[in-house]
Design an enzyme around this catalytic site. Structure first.
Site, PDB file in Angstrom:
ATOM      1  N   CYS A 140       0.860  -1.182   0.000  1.00 25.94           N
ATOM      2  CA  CYS A 140       0.000   0.000   0.000  1.00 25.94           C
ATOM      3  C   CYS A 140       0.896   1.231   0.000  1.00 25.94           C
ATOM      4  CB  CYS A 140      -0.909  -0.023   1.228  1.00 25.94           C
ATOM      5  SG  CYS A 140      -2.052   1.363   1.319  1.00 25.94           S
ATOM      6  N   HIS A 141       0.934   1.940  -1.134  1.00 26.68           N
ATOM      7  CA  HIS A 141       1.837   3.082  -1.215  1.00 26.68           C
ATOM      8  C   HIS A 141       1.225   4.309  -1.879  1.00 26.68           C
ATOM      9  CE1 HIS A 141       2.099   1.521  -5.303  1.00 26.68           C
ATOM     10  NE2 HIS A 141       2.556   2.698  -5.665  1.00 26.68           N
ATOM     11  N   ARG A 142       0.115   4.146  -2.595  1.00 25.58           N
ATOM     12  CA  ARG A 142      -0.445   5.276  -3.348  1.00 25.58           C
ATOM     13  C   ARG A 142      -0.893   6.395  -2.415  1.00 25.58           C
ATOM     14  NH1 ARG A 142      -1.681   4.368  -8.840  1.00 25.58           N
ATOM     15  NH2 ARG A 142      -1.567   2.165  -9.454  1.00 25.58           N
ATOM     16  N   ARG A 147       8.398   6.348   2.792  1.00 26.09           N
ATOM     17  CA  ARG A 147       7.671   7.559   3.198  1.00 26.09           C
ATOM     18  C   ARG A 147       6.468   7.251   4.089  1.00 26.09           C
ATOM     19  NH1 ARG A 147       6.018   7.532  -2.415  1.00 26.09           N
ATOM     20  NH2 ARG A 147       3.807   6.984  -2.607  1.00 26.09           N
TER      21      ARG A 147
END
Length: 359
Positions: free
Chosen positions: A205-207, A238
């Site tokens: 999960c990065h969006r 991040r």
């Protein structure tokens, strides 16, 4: 020919592993790494484990707004092209690196080859949609992963230069799927080796849409935490602080947070997982290749070819919707192979060879 290839982000490294291996059999390739993904876990490890040649240029451009990043890349890539004077430039996918490379080349009248052309979500609210669409319209040769993508380019008036070659990521997936797996590469945030459970779910999960605040990520993690086996979640750098804080504050004990994993590790996690939840365009395809059911947490379908027989389902970033989709049973048609035969790189090189003869 001399071909400059521009990469900058993790999905492009995976594609370049197959592309460069084949391209260098016939041409001189100059590899440019923009630096969009720059730390070891997101960049250098891929070059090492996938046997990608060391970049001839590393531009070191990362961070900032989309405009700042793309603008800096445009300037630096132009300098490389003016120094190298290549016969063509090749780009993959839909990142800022892709668009910057294409714009720099076309303004210098250098032909652009775009691998993974024609993919469309249908909304310019998505920054990658802007990148891929503009790149397609700048390009001389368009290499599509699926027939659906080629047909979309045809509707945009680009059909004459578009070719369905298969998904080059399938080439890389097949190359690494049968190799031995060193599970000791998977590390927690502190650098200790993670002891993988016998059964697990795999999540990425990065969006920005899913990680811009605690709310969507909490919903996703809450769904995973309630499952009957732990979830392995390699976290983008991040998002480390947010993911750790959400898990600690909510008491999510069924989530195993790890550092980003290399491509070979991801392939083996995919093959071994019970099911997969992701917002990654690449991972949902890899789940499809492996025959592992996937739930894609996003607002738009990225790969319609995977949305058959509940093999990949679209879900909102809501706990109940994710769990509902995970509970569906998938059906696999072994004769359905929309992504080609795993030889996309060879097909691409054949088309480039013919184009060179005709030019």
């Amino acid at each position: 020919m001399k071909i400059v290839t521009v990469v900058g982000a993790r999905p492009q490294f995976i594609k370049a592993a197959a592309g460069s291996r084949q391209l260098r059999k016939e041409h001189r390739e100059i590899l440019v790494h923009t630096g969009q993904h720059f730390d070891d876990n997101m960049s250098a490890v891929f070059f090492r484990e996938m046997g990608i040649p060391a970049p001839d240029y590393n531009l070191g451009i990362a961070g900032g707004t989309h405009a700042q990043m793309t603008g800096k890349m445009l300037v630096e890539i132009e300098r490389v092209l003016e120094a190298e004077l290549p016969d063509a430039l090749l780009v993959y996918g839909d990142t800022n690196s892709t668009l910057a490379g294409a714009l720099a080349a076309v303004k210098l009248r250098i032909p652009v080859f775009h691998v993974e052309a024609g993919n469309r979500l249908g909304t310019i609210d998505n920054p990658e949609e802007v990148n891929r669409t503009l790149t397609d319209h700048c390009s001389t040769l368009l290499f599509c992963a699926t027939e659906d993508a080629r047909q979309k380019l045809e509707r945009e008036g680009l059909g004459e230069k578009a070719y369905c070659v298969g998904n080059i990521m399938y080439d890389s997936f097949l190359h690494f799927a049968g190799q031995p797996w060193n599970k000791g590469n998977i590390l927690d945030f502190g650098g200790a080796v993670v002891e993988l459970p016998e059964s697990f779910y795999y999540m990425t999960c990065h969006r920005q849409e899913n990680t811009y605040s605690d709310e969507p990520l909490t919903e996703i993690l809450s769904a995973m935490n309630s499952l009957d086996a732990p979830t392995i979640y390699p976290v983008h750098p991040r998002n480390h602080e947010r993911a750790l804080r959400v898990c600690q504050n909510r008491g999510f004990k069924n989530i195993i947070l790890t550092q980003p994993v290399g491509y070979s590790d991801s392939v083996h996690l995919t093959q071994t997982a019970l099911k997969i939840v992701t917002d990654s365009g690449g991972l949902q395809c890899e789940a499809f290749y492996a025959g592992v059911q996937c739930v894609f947490v996003f607002d738009h379908v990225a790969w319609p070819e995977t949305m058959v027989g509940n093999r990949n389902q679209l879900a909102r970033a809501k706990r109940e919707d994710i769990l509902k989709k995970l509970s569906a049973k998938q059906e696999i048609d072994p004769d359905y192979k929309p992504f080609g035969d795993g030889h996309a790189a060879e097909t691409i090189c054949g088309i480039i060879r013919n184009w060179e003869k005709e030019s």
